[in-house]
Design a protein around this motif. Sequence first.
Motif, PDB file in Angstrom:
ATOM      1  N   ARG A  45      -6.665  13.440 -17.359  1.00  0.00           N
ATOM      2  CA  ARG A  45      -6.153  14.673 -17.063  1.00  0.00           C
ATOM      3  C   ARG A  45      -5.069  14.938 -16.016  1.00  0.00           C
ATOM      4  O   ARG A  45      -4.219  15.868 -15.800  1.00  0.00           O
ATOM      5  CB  ARG A  45      -7.286  15.754 -16.786  1.00  0.00           C
ATOM      6  N   ASN A  46      -5.379  14.049 -14.863  1.00  0.00           N
ATOM      7  CA  ASN A  46      -4.502  14.145 -13.754  1.00  0.00           C
ATOM      8  C   ASN A  46      -2.993  13.693 -13.895  1.00  0.00           C
ATOM      9  O   ASN A  46      -2.921  12.540 -14.113  1.00  0.00           O
ATOM     10  CB  ASN A  46      -5.367  13.272 -12.471  1.00  0.00           C
ATOM     11  N   GLU A  47      -2.215  14.632 -13.619  1.00  0.00           N
ATOM     12  CA  GLU A  47      -0.772  14.189 -14.012  1.00  0.00           C
ATOM     13  C   GLU A  47      -0.095  13.294 -13.350  1.00  0.00           C
ATOM     14  O   GLU A  47       0.865  12.779 -13.297  1.00  0.00           O
ATOM     15  CB  GLU A  47       0.136  15.524 -13.971  1.00  0.00           C
ATOM     16  N   LYS A  48      -0.810  13.385 -11.951  1.00  0.00           N
ATOM     17  CA  LYS A  48      -0.222  12.275 -10.894  1.00  0.00           C
ATOM     18  C   LYS A  48      -0.595  10.650 -10.975  1.00  0.00           C
ATOM     19  O   LYS A  48      -0.262   9.630 -10.616  1.00  0.00           O
ATOM     20  CB  LYS A  48      -0.566  12.511  -9.449  1.00  0.00           C
ATOM     21  N   ARG A  50      -0.624   7.605 -13.987  1.00  0.00           N
ATOM     22  CA  ARG A  50       0.075   6.999 -14.879  1.00  0.00           C
ATOM     23  C   ARG A  50      -0.515   5.720 -15.288  1.00  0.00           C
ATOM     24  O   ARG A  50      -0.327   5.286 -16.487  1.00  0.00           O
ATOM     25  CB  ARG A  50       1.626   6.733 -14.492  1.00  0.00           C
ATOM     26  N   ASP A 257       9.601  11.536 -18.585  1.00  0.00           N
ATOM     27  CA  ASP A 257       8.484  11.861 -19.738  1.00  0.00           C
ATOM     28  C   ASP A 257       8.568  12.859 -20.588  1.00  0.00           C
ATOM     29  O   ASP A 257       7.791  13.856 -20.902  1.00  0.00           O
ATOM     30  CB  ASP A 257       7.138  11.934 -18.889  1.00  0.00           C
TER      31      ASP A 257
END
Length: 258
Positions: A45-48, A50, A257
């Motif tokens: 869930r954490n966009e930071k 990858r 992205d």
Amino acid sequence: MAYQTLTVELDDYVALIRLNRPDALNALNAQLLSELGTALNEADRNEKIRCIVLTGSEKAFAAGADIKEMSTKSFVDVYTSDLFGAEIDRITATRKPIIAAVSGYALGGGCELAMACDFIICADNAKFGQPEINLGVMAGIGGTQRLTRFVGKSKAMDMHLTGRFMDAAEAERSGLVSRVVPAARLVAEAVAVAKKITEKSQVAVMAAKEAVNRAYETTLREGILFERRSFQALFATEDQKEGMAAFLEKREPQFRDR
Ligand code: HXC
């Protein structure tokens, strides 16, 4: 979030998850697998984040499911709870790439956990095995299926029936691991590989991961069709335009992205 059986560190866009039950060589118990599921959910869930690296200690990635916790269970207990079935499925449901960085023992459920990740990098001291046969049972979270697909029937059968361990050189030779590195550099190397992945278009990375994993789920014809449609779909992204323009302009791509 605070965990008792693992730690999570962020290094740029990489989440480094370390299994941490040193007294039991990181044996997988209900708490550890539940915390691992939560940590992976959060990473997804954490966009930071990858890319994810999953590792253990130098002595053990994980020495299997916790034998103490399992020893008194009945058939009804393990059947009705589907012991660790949902937990291992949670790992393979993670959308972001997971690299298993294996040092020392990866046995039983530990070997199965490593194989449920997207690929394995191991240290030169790694030992893989499915020794459940010595406990009067057999692999239960994917080992008979995944190990057979990785190394072929003959070696898989040998390992499951005799319980012998495979060292790092044999694991690399057999296609179980993608790379072998010195134990002291394992985590740094795995994080460096993960960082390379974080530089790519995340859309393309997710699509490629899905397509490679599809090879284990379907026929060649269906898998190739799945790949073809995924490849074609990537032409709807800005990252495809950017990646190809950057090549032609002899510069580094700036993926967004999108
Ligand atoms: C619980 C474990 C454990 C395990 C090690 N320990 N493996 N505890 N479950 N799977 C504990 C030991 O009891 C010991 O605790 C401590 O960790 C250190 O282990 P030692 O045996 O003293 O270390 P060493 O002599 O170096 O031997 C390492 C080892 C051995 C070869 C890895 O520990 C071993 O054979 N472990 C079991 C491996 C195994 O059979 N795995 C498969 C499990 S079944 P104390 O308190 O005594 O110091 C499985 C099923 C999966 O994984 C399917 C689930 C659905």
